[in-house]
Design a protein around this motif. Sequence first.
Motif, PDB file in Angstrom:
ATOM      1  N   ASP A  28       0.841  -1.197   0.000  1.00 33.73           N
ATOM      2  CA  ASP A  28       0.000   0.000   0.000  1.00 33.73           C
ATOM      3  C   ASP A  28       0.874   1.244   0.000  1.00 33.73           C
ATOM      4  OD1 ASP A  28      -2.343  -1.497   0.123  1.00 33.73           O
ATOM      5  OD2 ASP A  28      -2.314  -1.530   2.317  1.00 33.73           O
ATOM      6  N   LYS A  29       1.891   1.240   0.856  1.00 33.18           N
ATOM      7  CA  LYS A  29       2.765   2.407   1.004  1.00 33.18           C
ATOM      8  C   LYS A  29       4.217   1.953   1.097  1.00 33.18           C
ATOM      9  CE  LYS A  29      -0.687   4.898   3.763  1.00 33.18           C
ATOM     10  NZ  LYS A  29      -1.291   5.592   2.687  1.00 33.18           N
ATOM     11  N   SER A  60       4.196  -0.277  -5.246  1.00 31.18           N
ATOM     12  CA  SER A  60       3.479   0.376  -4.150  1.00 31.18           C
ATOM     13  C   SER A  60       2.423   1.329  -4.693  1.00 31.18           C
ATOM     14  CB  SER A  60       4.453   1.166  -3.272  1.00 31.18           C
ATOM     15  OG  SER A  60       5.435   0.303  -2.751  1.00 31.18           O
ATOM     16  N   ASP A  61       1.304   1.402  -3.978  1.00 33.88           N
ATOM     17  CA  ASP A  61       0.250   2.348  -4.354  1.00 33.88           C
ATOM     18  C   ASP A  61       0.662   3.786  -4.078  1.00 33.88           C
ATOM     19  OD1 ASP A  61      -1.359   0.209  -5.073  1.00 33.88           O
ATOM     20  OD2 ASP A  61      -2.373   0.142  -3.126  1.00 33.88           O
TER      21      ASP A  61
END
Length: 126
Positions: A28-29, A60-61
Amino acid sequence: MLGGYLHTKNRLLYGPSVIDKLRELRADKAFIGATAIQTDGLYFPYEDDVSVKKEMARRSDQVIVVADYTKFTSKSVYRLDFDFVDILITDQEVPNEIREVLHNKNIAIIQCEEKDKYEEDNKDES
């Protein structure tokens, strides 16, 4: 553990097996640091370190760079483009020329306040 080689002095993993393992992941991060920040990107002393950070950024987002103010006057050799960055967290004002580039690339800047200053400003609210 990602495998690869460990650079003990700088505490980083590098090598083809690290990149291969990162290709299997999604995050995600991703929080990354930088040795230097200039108007054209983030800089690092090792080419392999940039390769690992670039692959992690791709997986990663959201990529968040955490860097203190000294990075804005530092220099290094290998560049990671700002296109991978979403947010910059720092402890002091970002120089205008870098701020302008970050603004044009829609990179959010978060400037953290010093703890003592924050406590002083909020002590009457308790």
